[in-house]
Design a protein around this motif. Sequence first.
Motif, PDB file in Angstrom:
ATOM      1  N   GLY A 190     -19.812 150.269  20.443  1.00 52.96           N
ATOM      2  CA  GLY A 190     -19.470 150.099  21.854  1.00 52.96           C
ATOM      3  C   GLY A 190     -18.047 149.677  22.123  1.00 52.96           C
ATOM      4  O   GLY A 190     -17.677 149.410  23.273  1.00 52.96           O
ATOM      5  N   GLY A 194     -17.511 148.628  25.791  1.00 56.32           N
ATOM      6  CA  GLY A 194     -18.335 149.799  26.029  1.00 56.32           C
ATOM      7  C   GLY A 194     -17.550 151.079  25.820  1.00 56.32           C
ATOM      8  O   GLY A 194     -16.323 151.082  25.804  1.00 56.32           O
ATOM      9  N   THR A 196     -15.896 154.007  27.023  1.00 57.06           N
ATOM     10  CA  THR A 196     -15.322 154.397  28.306  1.00 57.06           C
ATOM     11  C   THR A 196     -14.568 155.720  28.172  1.00 57.06           C
ATOM     12  O   THR A 196     -14.163 156.115  27.076  1.00 57.06           O
ATOM     13  CB  THR A 196     -14.346 153.323  28.813  1.00 57.06           C
ATOM     14  OG1 THR A 196     -13.337 153.105  27.812  1.00 57.06           O
ATOM     15  CG2 THR A 196     -15.076 152.009  29.063  1.00 57.06           C
TER      16      THR A 196
END
Length: 494
Positions: A190, A194, A196
Amino acid sequence: MDTSTKTSQPAEHLRERNLRGNIGAVAVTFMVIAAAAPLTVIGGLVPIGYLVGNGIGFPVMFLVATVILLLFAVGLTAMSRFLPRAGSFFVFATHGLGRTPGLATAYLALVCYTTVQIAVFSYLGATLSSSIALVGGPEIPWWVFTLASVAIVGALGYRRIELSSRVLVVVLLAEIGIVVLLGVVILLTGGASGVTFGSFVLQNILSGAPALGLMFAIASFIGFESTVVYRDEVRDPERTIPRATYASAIVIGAFYAFAAWTIVVGFGEDAVIDEAAADPTTLITRVTEQYLGPVGSVAVALLFLGSMFAAVLSLHNVLTRYHHAMANARVLPDRLGTVHARHGSPHIASIVQVTTSGIAIILLAVIGFAPENIFSWFAGIGTLAIVVLMAVTCLAVIVYFARTKALRSPWHTIIAPGLGFLGLAVSAILIAANFPLLVSDVDAEGNPAWGAVSITLIAVVVIAPVIGLIQAAIMRTRAPQAYKQIMHRFDEQA
């Protein structure tokens, strides 16, 4: 009278000058990708692309560059089918634009690949020297390691091309593997905040200086165009060369874009620029240590060295084949066109090439140039030169097919090479306009500015083709018959 000897001599002479080999599309693809030094680009150029290019949108510039170079590759591979021998820039320009432009192109290509090779040689030696000192070893001058690398490259280049291809495949698989592993781990964990996709948002792509981002992205592909140089040494060149050329561009572009994007995810979109600004030279090792631990960081450091060695070996193979082609076209000394009876390699050209590199390294070291300056300056020359060479090749393709009608597909003969020319011409203008930034020429305040370094290096790019123009003029005046037959013996070998 026995005429068997007389008739066999020319055939034997041609066999002694013919390159031969049995390498496939995968081996060619890996050899030319190696010249681009993928891990060196990820570790050295990508952080700069974030900083002076278009920030987190920089990964997309690799995809834009891929499209431009694929358009270039369409015409390149189409014309290579109709050329008698291996297709260096020299051969394309001569058959498409004429003997005089061909000679100008030949000398620019020699300067291009030679300067890039010397740049990487110097950086490799400096990195080895500093790495040994860092772990407590003796402080050995960088040029010692550089000259040792030159000798090893010469030994490999002297022998059959298959040996070099095996070395390059192993090294390249390892360096690509570690970066892909790093990217996968970042995505699976991640990243910093996260997974993106801000790198692919139009607003971020157009932020900062996307033109500079494209300039650095194009510079990262040096070497991919050299697939056609190996035409005489591959199995089924009609299929192998196009496959290797397209595969090289796609693999390089996708690899760079993936790696640059996952590094953004690894540090986080809000933090990656600051991380790059803190120390761009260690960005790849820091993100690797964070996600793969100390072992991964050490592996990247070692493979970084392997990446540079693979690059200089691949560039050496390209350069020796340029010497071989030019000798067989009667524009360089005849001996450079001979081929080793057992290894099937351009062994004399290989000896001359590594000797030239060694002398240049010694001179630069004696003068006192720092290896980081040598790398920046010489890579700058090569970057501008290669884009100009590719643009000229696109023109040669268009003119060649317009004149010969050998192929009537508008896509292959006009549209793709025309679009490729436009993209490459724009890139050449961007590189020339921002040359001080590319070669790290700065003013008293540390800002990029035109100075003695930039002007001198640009002059090298200009003078190189002028040498070819002068040689062509002399040949036309003093040896018109030799000038008219400049490609005759080269073509006869087909």
